[in-house]
Design an enzyme around this catalytic site. Sequence first.
Site, PDB file in Angstrom:
ATOM      1  CG  HIS A 120      30.727  -4.672  58.857  1.00  0.00           C
ATOM      2  ND1 HIS A 120      29.861  -4.609  59.931  1.00  0.00           N
ATOM      3  CD2 HIS A 120      30.615  -5.923  58.348  1.00  0.00           C
ATOM      4  CE1 HIS A 120      29.248  -5.787  60.053  1.00  0.00           C
ATOM      5  NE2 HIS A 120      29.690  -6.596  59.113  1.00  0.00           N
ATOM      6  CD  GLN A 133      29.637  -6.827  64.432  1.00  0.00           C
ATOM      7  OE1 GLN A 133      28.652  -7.124  63.778  1.00  0.00           O
ATOM      8  NE2 GLN A 133      29.670  -6.899  65.751  1.00  0.00           N
ATOM      9  CB  SER A 186      22.991  -7.723  69.498  1.00  0.00           C
ATOM     10  OG  SER A 186      23.025  -7.208  68.187  1.00  0.00           O
TER      11      SER A 186
END
Length: 259
Positions: free
Chosen positions: A131, A113, A202
Site C-alpha cells: 500500500h 500492508q 485480518s
Amino acid sequence: MPLNKAIMTQIREAARLIIDSKYVTALTGAGVSVESGIRPFRGPGGIWTERGEPPMDGYKRFEEDPKQYWEETLNPDRRSGFGDSITAARPNSGHLAFAELETMGILKSLITQNIDNLHTKAGSRKVLEIHGNRLKLRCVSCGKRFPREGFKITTLPPHCPECDGIVKDDVVMFGEPIPRDVLDACQTEATKSDCMIVAGTSAIVYPAAGLPLIVRNRGGVIIEVNPLESELSKLSDIVVRAQSGESLPALVEAVRKLF
Ligand code: ZN
C-alpha cells in the site's frame, strides 16, 4: 503479559513448521504497528472510525484535479496528525523479530500492508510495501519513488524530476491500482513461498488477502499470528493467538533452538 502454556505450544509448533520450510515469507498488517503507537484506520480508536472513511473515489479525484489534491494534502487544518505519529514511531519487538528472522537467513521477504516504514526502520531489507510508504512520494507516470523529506515542491502539483510526470503520495488511495512493480513482486514471492507467517492482519483486503491463498493452494503452510479470530484462521495450519510484539520474539527464540 507472559505468554501462557497454550500459546507457547502454538509457538513451538510454528517454529517446527518454519524450520521444515525452504522459503518462508511474511505478510503483516496494522496489528503489528499498533504496539508502536500507530493508530489503525478501522476499528476501535481508528482514524477513519473517528473522522469517517476517506472518499472511495479518492484516486479519481486526484486524477481529475491533482492541484487540489496537493492543496488539501499540504493544508495544515486537514492533517490528522497521522503523518507525524509515523515519523515519531519506533519499531517494536515484533518488527525486530522479523528483521532477525531475515538476518538468520530464514525469512526471505516481508510483504506489508503498513505504510509506516517501521519494518525498514527495524532492519528488514526485503520489504514489499503493497500500500506504499507514507515517507515517500511516487511519480504516477514512471513509478519512481522519492523520499518525501527533501523533495522540493516548487509547483502544484509537483512534477517528476525524471520524466516530468505528476507526483503524488506513495500511499495507495481508494480506487488507485496497486503499483504494478510491487504487486508483481508480491505475487512472485507468494508463489515461491512454502510457508507464510501472517501477522496482525485480518487478511480481508485484496489483493493482500489473496497472497496466503496462493501459498496454500500450492501446498504451502500458513502460520497466523493474531490475538483475534480472522477469516484466515480456519485456513491456517497453526494459529498463534497473541499480539505479534509479545509472541514473535518467542517464536524467533524457538526457531533458534531448532536451527
Ligand atoms: Zn516519473
